[in-house]
Design a protein around this motif. Structure first.
Motif, mmCIF file in Angstrom:
data_model
loop_
_atom_site.group_PDB
_atom_site.id
_atom_site.type_symbol
_atom_site.label_atom_id
_atom_site.label_comp_id
_atom_site.label_asym_id
_atom_site.label_seq_id
_atom_site.Cartn_x
_atom_site.Cartn_y
_atom_site.Cartn_z
ATOM 1 N N ALA A 15 -29.918 -38.195 -19.994
ATOM 2 C CA ALA A 15 -29.545 -38.907 -18.776
ATOM 3 C C ALA A 15 -30.209 -38.234 -17.576
ATOM 4 N N GLN A 16 -30.777 -39.034 -16.705
ATOM 5 C CA GLN A 16 -31.407 -38.511 -15.503
ATOM 6 C C GLN A 16 -30.369 -38.439 -14.385
ATOM 7 N N ALA A 17 -30.121 -37.265 -13.909
ATOM 8 C CA ALA A 17 -29.191 -37.095 -12.790
ATOM 9 C C ALA A 17 -30.001 -36.780 -11.555
ATOM 10 N N GLU A 18 -29.624 -37.401 -10.464
ATOM 11 C CA GLU A 18 -30.308 -37.174 -9.206
ATOM 12 C C GLU A 18 -29.320 -36.612 -8.194
ATOM 13 N N THR A 19 -29.852 -35.890 -7.235
ATOM 14 C CA THR A 19 -29.026 -35.295 -6.193
ATOM 15 C C THR A 19 -29.628 -35.621 -4.831
ATOM 16 N N VAL A 20 -28.783 -35.879 -3.864
ATOM 17 C CA VAL A 20 -29.228 -36.151 -2.506
ATOM 18 C C VAL A 20 -29.664 -34.838 -1.859
ATOM 19 N N THR A 21 -30.874 -34.850 -1.289
ATOM 20 C CA THR A 21 -31.387 -33.673 -0.583
ATOM 21 C C THR A 21 -31.827 -34.078 0.823
ATOM 22 N N ALA A 22 -31.827 -33.127 1.719
ATOM 23 C CA ALA A 22 -32.230 -33.369 3.105
ATOM 24 C C ALA A 22 -33.752 -33.399 3.206
ATOM 25 N N THR A 23 -34.288 -34.274 4.061
ATOM 26 C CA THR A 23 -35.739 -34.352 4.272
ATOM 27 C C THR A 23 -36.178 -33.543 5.490
ATOM 28 N N ARG A 24 -35.241 -33.211 6.364
ATOM 29 C CA ARG A 24 -35.531 -32.433 7.558
ATOM 30 C C ARG A 24 -34.312 -31.581 7.874
ATOM 31 N N THR A 25 -34.432 -30.694 8.823
ATOM 32 C CA THR A 25 -33.294 -29.883 9.247
ATOM 33 C C THR A 25 -32.319 -30.772 10.013
ATOM 34 N N ILE A 26 -31.080 -30.791 9.571
ATOM 35 C CA ILE A 26 -30.029 -31.587 10.205
ATOM 36 C C ILE A 26 -29.013 -30.601 10.767
ATOM 37 N N VAL A 38 -33.046 -38.040 0.868
ATOM 38 C CA VAL A 38 -33.680 -38.741 -0.255
ATOM 39 C C VAL A 38 -33.016 -38.287 -1.546
ATOM 40 N N LEU A 39 -33.273 -39.014 -2.629
ATOM 41 C CA LEU A 39 -32.806 -38.603 -3.946
ATOM 42 C C LEU A 39 -33.888 -37.763 -4.606
ATOM 43 N N SER A 40 -33.505 -36.630 -5.179
ATOM 44 C CA SER A 40 -34.451 -35.808 -5.936
ATOM 45 C C SER A 40 -33.946 -35.693 -7.371
ATOM 46 N N ALA A 41 -34.848 -35.431 -8.280
ATOM 47 C CA ALA A 41 -34.535 -35.447 -9.711
ATOM 48 C C ALA A 41 -33.922 -34.144 -10.205
ATOM 49 N N VAL A 42 -33.163 -33.483 -9.381
ATOM 50 C CA VAL A 42 -32.497 -32.233 -9.749
ATOM 51 C C VAL A 42 -30.997 -32.488 -9.817
ATOM 52 N N GLY A 66 -35.146 -30.064 1.678
ATOM 53 C CA GLY A 66 -35.350 -29.716 0.279
ATOM 54 C C GLY A 66 -34.119 -29.171 -0.419
ATOM 55 N N ARG A 67 -33.081 -28.900 0.316
ATOM 56 C CA ARG A 67 -31.846 -28.375 -0.296
ATOM 57 C C ARG A 67 -30.861 -29.507 -0.534
ATOM 58 N N PRO A 68 -30.080 -29.402 -1.603
ATOM 59 C CA PRO A 68 -29.121 -30.478 -1.903
ATOM 60 C C PRO A 68 -27.975 -30.525 -0.884
ATOM 61 N N VAL A 69 -27.440 -31.717 -0.691
ATOM 62 C CA VAL A 69 -26.279 -31.908 0.176
ATOM 63 C C VAL A 69 -25.040 -31.754 -0.705
ATOM 64 N N LEU A 70 -24.244 -30.740 -0.443
ATOM 65 C CA LEU A 70 -23.060 -30.447 -1.256
ATOM 66 C C LEU A 70 -21.828 -31.137 -0.680
ATOM 67 N N LEU A 71 -20.787 -31.237 -1.489
ATOM 68 C CA LEU A 71 -19.576 -31.963 -1.108
ATOM 69 C C LEU A 71 -18.924 -31.431 0.162
ATOM 70 N N ASP A 72 -18.920 -30.140 0.360
ATOM 71 C CA ASP A 72 -18.276 -29.545 1.537
ATOM 72 C C ASP A 72 -19.180 -29.508 2.766
ATOM 73 N N ASP A 73 -20.440 -29.919 2.617
ATOM 74 C CA ASP A 73 -21.388 -29.850 3.723
ATOM 75 C C ASP A 73 -21.243 -30.987 4.730
ATOM 76 N N ILE A 74 -20.622 -32.091 4.331
ATOM 77 C CA ILE A 74 -20.520 -33.255 5.207
ATOM 78 C C ILE A 74 -19.093 -33.788 5.212
ATOM 79 N N GLY A 75 -18.810 -34.656 6.173
ATOM 80 C CA GLY A 75 -17.491 -35.279 6.264
ATOM 81 C C GLY A 75 -17.556 -36.467 7.200
ATOM 82 N N PRO A 76 -16.441 -37.143 7.395
ATOM 83 C CA PRO A 76 -16.443 -38.289 8.310
ATOM 84 C C PRO A 76 -16.741 -37.845 9.740
#
Length: 138
Positions: A15-26, A38-42, A66-76
């Protein structure tokens, strides 16, 4: 026989799992747009797998490219900012009082915030409502 063949195909194709990663510094407290991620294949265990779950949310910490967006990194997105004057609703024992207060921290819908009653200078805790008011319960 067909069942065996089907099961063998499932086992053979990972199964191919993808993870959301940032394209620029946010920066923290910035709203994430569809061009920011974007979605990356990691596959990352604590990461988001769908862009729709991330777009429109607010960054709680700085997100690096290039780093993945983790669950605790974002919120409403926050409705209330620090030092903002807000309407405070106190409800308890059949009584309702409406007054003004000063938010002592940032908060989104459902967050528990510290607020200061402007008339009594008392510090209270209340929950942020959808309309931007604070509900204090006893």
């Amino acid at each position: 026989m067909l069942l065996r063949l089907f099961l063998m195909l499932l086992i053979a194709v990972p199964a191919q799992a993808e993870t959301v990663t940032a394209t620029r510094t946010i920066r923290a407290n910035a709203i994430i747009t569809d061009t920011d991620v974007v979605l990356s294949a990691v596959a990352v265990p604590n990461g988001y797998q769908r862009l729709a779950d991330v777009v429109g949310q607010e960054a709680r910490v700085v997100l690096y490219p290039g780093r993945p967006v983790l669950l605790d990194d974002i919120g409403p997105p926050a409705l209330i900012t620090r030092n903002q004057i807000v309407q405070v609703h106190f409800r308890g024992n059949g009584l309702e009082i409406v007054t003004e207060g000063r938010a002592l921290e940032r908060g989104a819908i459902g967050d528990l915030l510290r607020i200061m009653n402007l008339s009594s200078r008392a510090t209270l805790f209340g929950q942020v409502q959808k309309d931007g008011t604070i509900l204090v319960r006893q």
